[in-house]
Design a protein around this motif. Sequence first.
Motif, PDB file in Angstrom:
ATOM      1  N   LEU A   1      40.730  41.139  35.031  1.00 13.28           N
ATOM      2  CA  LEU A   1      41.660  40.189  35.625  1.00 13.28           C
ATOM      3  C   LEU A   1      40.967  39.372  36.701  1.00 13.28           C
ATOM      4  N   ALA A   2      41.328  38.103  36.757  1.00 13.86           N
ATOM      5  CA  ALA A   2      40.845  37.217  37.804  1.00 13.86           C
ATOM      6  C   ALA A   2      41.901  37.127  38.906  1.00 13.86           C
ATOM      7  N   GLU A   3      41.856  36.086  39.719  1.00 11.72           N
ATOM      8  CA  GLU A   3      42.843  35.937  40.776  1.00 11.72           C
ATOM      9  C   GLU A   3      44.244  35.798  40.203  1.00 11.72           C
ATOM     10  N   GLU A   4      45.226  36.231  40.961  1.00 12.84           N
ATOM     11  CA  GLU A   4      46.644  36.167  40.602  1.00 12.84           C
ATOM     12  C   GLU A   4      46.961  36.950  39.328  1.00 12.84           C
TER      13      GLU A   4
ATOM     14  N   GLU B   1      38.024  35.035  31.476  1.00  7.61           N
ATOM     15  CA  GLU B   1      37.563  34.424  30.228  1.00  7.61           C
ATOM     16  C   GLU B   1      36.809  35.408  29.350  1.00  7.61           C
ATOM     17  N   GLU B   2      36.523  36.611  29.854  1.00  8.63           N
ATOM     18  CA  GLU B   2      35.618  37.497  29.143  1.00  8.63           C
ATOM     19  C   GLU B   2      36.313  38.717  28.550  1.00  8.63           C
ATOM     20  N   LYS B   3      35.631  39.317  27.604  1.00  5.29           N
ATOM     21  CA  LYS B   3      36.019  40.623  27.078  1.00  5.29           C
ATOM     22  C   LYS B   3      34.880  41.571  27.443  1.00  5.29           C
ATOM     23  N   ALA B   4      35.164  42.498  28.321  1.00  4.05           N
ATOM     24  CA  ALA B   4      34.132  43.371  28.865  1.00  4.05           C
ATOM     25  C   ALA B   4      34.133  44.715  28.139  1.00  4.05           C
ATOM     26  N   SER B   5      32.965  45.307  28.026  1.00  6.00           N
ATOM     27  CA  SER B   5      32.845  46.622  27.406  1.00  6.00           C
ATOM     28  C   SER B   5      33.507  47.687  28.276  1.00  6.00           C
ATOM     29  N   VAL B   6      34.174  48.635  27.617  1.00  5.95           N
ATOM     30  CA  VAL B   6      34.783  49.744  28.360  1.00  5.95           C
ATOM     31  C   VAL B   6      33.765  50.835  28.669  1.00  5.95           C
TER      32      VAL B   6
ATOM     33  N   ASP C   1      38.230  54.129  42.042  1.00  3.93           N
ATOM     34  CA  ASP C   1      37.892  53.100  43.031  1.00  3.93           C
ATOM     35  C   ASP C   1      37.336  51.838  42.378  1.00  3.93           C
ATOM     36  N   HIS C   2      37.454  51.722  41.064  1.00  3.54           N
ATOM     37  CA  HIS C   2      36.911  50.563  40.357  1.00  3.54           C
ATOM     38  C   HIS C   2      37.515  49.275  40.910  1.00  3.54           C
ATOM     39  N   GLU C   3      36.695  48.254  41.058  1.00  8.27           N
ATOM     40  CA  GLU C   3      37.129  46.995  41.673  1.00  8.27           C
ATOM     41  C   GLU C   3      38.252  46.301  40.902  1.00  8.27           C
ATOM     42  N   GLN C   4      38.388  46.625  39.614  1.00  9.81           N
ATOM     43  CA  GLN C   4      39.463  46.041  38.814  1.00  9.81           C
ATOM     44  C   GLN C   4      40.764  46.836  38.926  1.00  9.81           C
ATOM     45  N   ILE C   5      40.676  48.031  39.485  1.00 10.41           N
ATOM     46  CA  ILE C   5      41.844  48.919  39.509  1.00 10.41           C
ATOM     47  C   ILE C   5      42.388  49.137  40.907  1.00 10.41           C
ATOM     48  N   LYS C   6      41.516  49.394  41.855  1.00  4.77           N
ATOM     49  CA  LYS C   6      41.967  49.773  43.205  1.00  4.77           C
ATOM     50  C   LYS C   6      42.882  48.736  43.856  1.00  4.77           C
ATOM     51  N   PRO C   7      42.577  47.414  43.769  1.00  2.00           N
ATOM     52  CA  PRO C   7      43.477  46.444  44.412  1.00  2.00           C
ATOM     53  C   PRO C   7      44.887  46.434  43.834  1.00  2.00           C
TER      54      PRO C   7
END
Length: 346
Positions: A205-208, A213-218, A238-244
């Motif tokens: 996820l980006a802002e908001e 634009e990407e599909k990232a590997s899990v 604590d992953h940057e995509q999850i913690k916020p």
Amino acid sequence: MELTKKVFGRFENQDVYEYTLTNKNGVSISATPFGATLTKLVTPDKEGKRENITLNVENLEDFASNRPFYGATIGRVAGRITKGKFTLDGKDYQVDVNEGENMLHGGPNGLDTKLWDIVVDESAGRLVFTYESPAGENNFPGTMQIRVTYTLTEENDWVIDYEATTDEATLFNPTNHVYFNLTGDIKKPILDHELELASLKYVPLAEENLPSEEKASVEGTPFDFQTAKPVKEAVLSDHEQIKPLNGLDHPFVLDQGKEVKGTLYDPESGREVTFYTDCNSVVVFTHNGEVDDYTIEGEPARQYAGITLETQTLPDAINKKGFGNIVLRPGETFQSRTTYHFGTRD
């Protein structure tokens, strides 16, 4: 198959009913024409105890005034459309926004806010909802004829069939916003539920909370559910995509080569949901905050009270290359099916 119905509330000066289908195994689905919404889903646990395993508000007034999305049919376009803007056949469109500058779940007057027509087929275990969405609704082009069918089978499947046509090129990407809590007690969090997904990639996820634009590997991330693991291993990371976000709210790209797209299992109750879909993604959201606008069983909806498995084409596909096609044209019929199968493990 047994059918019962009762008044669920009133909307626009008319009674709105809740319809319940129950199969021979004691599995039942309840739904209302307001928002073509699933209101309850009752299944037995490994000991045979029947309980509702979905999160939902208790009356029509809370649905209408708070718009929680629980169990509702979402559209015309599920998820977010960046800035509410898209270009179709060389023409720029600005649809109605309802989350900051972006459109969320169809806009301020999405399909979940409408009173649908309903036809009940008791012998087939089927509830058929229909709605005509006029041109200009939420500023989308085209008048659409939309049909959503809920079928409960004797084999413990809840089948959702979507069908739609339009008289002008438009967008359509529906989903059902069901939240599962397989414990049967919404006061218990879903953190110990075990999730497995046929997914090698997810969309960061980006802002908001807009899809990037990407599909990232899990691989090597908390988003790796190729092998079943407790949801808390991702949600509490604590992953940057999850913690916020305090949890998941992410699209997962589904492996089209696999029939089973995923399973959700609760070790305590033994209940299990297996899902199948022709969609290219599932959005997993873990109800990341407490909601106190309404009560469920006399209490606010707690953090992590449920988890969604929202099958759909990848969000904001109209604005993202390679995310899928959500354009529907005159002469075409949109068709899609998602099936949730309910069972238990000892």
